[in-house]
Design an enzyme around this catalytic site. Structure first.
Site, PDB file in Angstrom:
ATOM      1  N   CYS A  12     -32.930 -30.768  66.360  1.00 41.97           N
ATOM      2  CA  CYS A  12     -34.363 -30.506  66.472  1.00 41.97           C
ATOM      3  C   CYS A  12     -35.041 -31.296  65.367  1.00 41.97           C
ATOM      4  O   CYS A  12     -34.744 -31.070  64.178  1.00 41.97           O
ATOM      5  CB  CYS A  12     -34.597 -29.007  66.289  1.00 41.97           C
ATOM      6  SG  CYS A  12     -36.341 -28.545  66.240  1.00 41.97           S
ATOM      7  N   CYS A  45     -38.432 -36.212  69.437  1.00 40.45           N
ATOM      8  CA  CYS A  45     -38.247 -34.781  69.681  1.00 40.45           C
ATOM      9  C   CYS A  45     -37.159 -34.674  70.732  1.00 40.45           C
ATOM     10  O   CYS A  45     -37.169 -35.415  71.727  1.00 40.45           O
ATOM     11  CB  CYS A  45     -39.541 -34.156  70.198  1.00 40.45           C
ATOM     12  SG  CYS A  45     -39.335 -32.484  70.870  1.00 40.45           S
TER      13      CYS A  45
HETATM   14  N1  DGL Z   1     -36.894 -30.076  70.191  1.00 40.84           N
HETATM   15  C1  DGL Z   1     -37.587 -29.949  68.970  1.00 40.84           C
HETATM   16  C2  DGL Z   1     -37.752 -31.254  68.228  1.00 40.84           C
HETATM   17  O1  DGL Z   1     -36.879 -32.089  68.329  1.00 40.84           O
HETATM   18  C3  DGL Z   1     -38.725 -28.998  68.837  1.00 40.84           C
HETATM   19  C4  DGL Z   1     -39.692 -28.867  69.916  1.00 40.84           C
HETATM   20  C5  DGL Z   1     -40.552 -27.669  69.682  1.00 40.84           C
HETATM   21  O2  DGL Z   1     -40.019 -26.560  69.653  1.00 40.84           O
HETATM   22  O3  DGL Z   1     -41.770 -27.867  69.508  1.00 40.84           O
HETATM   23  O4  DGL Z   1     -38.688 -31.454  67.504  1.00 40.84           O
END
Ligand code: DGL
Length: 256
Positions: free
Chosen positions: A73, A184
């Site tokens: 993440c 993301c």
């Molecule tokens: N998948 C996550 C990232 O890589 C977070 C997305 C989220 O929860 O806003 O930033």
């Protein structure tokens, strides 16, 4: 030899794009995926709150006996990776790097687009990476507004998804970006839509997840942490949400 699992964590379904690459690179390793689900999306929450959620999640994976944790993440990495490495040392913890470097090396137009959550874009990690590799290159960053909600709602293949993606990349395309970095881990699920939106413009979409999987392999080898190669791998899925969400994680992981 070390047969303990590798933990992989994200706010929700997005980290499964990293899970897929780790599984491909290390087909015998047991993987425990934790998709928070209860607090997703993280992208517009205050930094301190994301750091607390990340700590709780990594603590859970440590309690599961993981030999390594991948914070799949970007938002949690930007908010907490340093503190997590200190708190859980000597556990190896791999974070997400915004793939600005390969994009800056590959661009011909001199303009690189970056899509990420608001929280990632206003963090130090992104600012430092862009400053370090982006000298002489125009880095056009934009939040992928609504992207995480589309993926969490299984709405990637809708007209709404196409409209949302078109809007988010309009400015970077207008400025001549020929590389679009996905900052993301939810966003690679939208690659088919993105490809349609940028078709015919010679734009490369940069997904950092294969590079993260290579880093996991490197660290396993450096620490002598690989599992027995004759093992049948085991895949577990955990969440802070409910059982229905846990089943969704499992289904999405295997593309069902
Ligand atoms: N998948 C996550 C990232 O890589 C977070 C997305 C989220 O929860 O806003 O930033």
């Amino acid at each position: 030899m070390d047969n303990r699992p590798i933990g992989i964590y994200d706010s929700g379904l997005g980290g499964l794009t990293v899970w897929r690459e780790v599984r491909r690179a290390l087909p015998c390793e047991a993987l425990v995926y934790l998709g928070d689900g209860k607090n997703c999306p993280y992208g517009s929450r205050p930094r301190e709150e994301v750091a607390r959620l990340a700590d709780e999640a990594v603590g859970r994976l440590v309690a599961e006996g993981c030999k390594m944790v991948v914070v799949a993440c970007n938002t949690a990495t930007a908010a907490a990776i340093g503190a997590l490495r200190v708190k859980y040392a000597p556990l190896p913890i791999v974070g997400m790097e915004p793939a600005v470097k390969p994009a800056c090396l590959a661009t011909r137009s001199g303009v690189v687009g970056v899509l990420a959550t608001e929280r990632s874009l206003d963090g130090d990690l992104f600012r430092r990476t862009a400053a370090r590799y982006g000298s002489g290159i125009e880095v056009v960053a934009a939040p992928g507004r609504g992207f995480v909600e589309l993926v969490e709602g299984d709405r990637e293949a809708t007209d709404e998804a196409e409209r949302t993606v078109r809007l988010a990349v309009a400015e970077m395309l207008a400025r001549g970006a020929d590389q679009i970095v996905l900052g993301c881990t939810h966003y690679p699920f939208l690659i088919p839509v993105l490809r349609r939106v940028v078709a015919g413009r010679g734009v490369e979409i940069v997904d950092p997840s294969p590079a993260v999987a290579r880093r996991v392999v490197q660290l396993l080898d450096a620490g002598g942490l690989r599992c027995d190669p004759d093992r049948e791998p085991r895949y577990d899925f955990l969440t802070f949400a409910d059982e229905a969400y846990q089943l969704r994680l499992e289904r999405k992981a295997f593309g069902r």
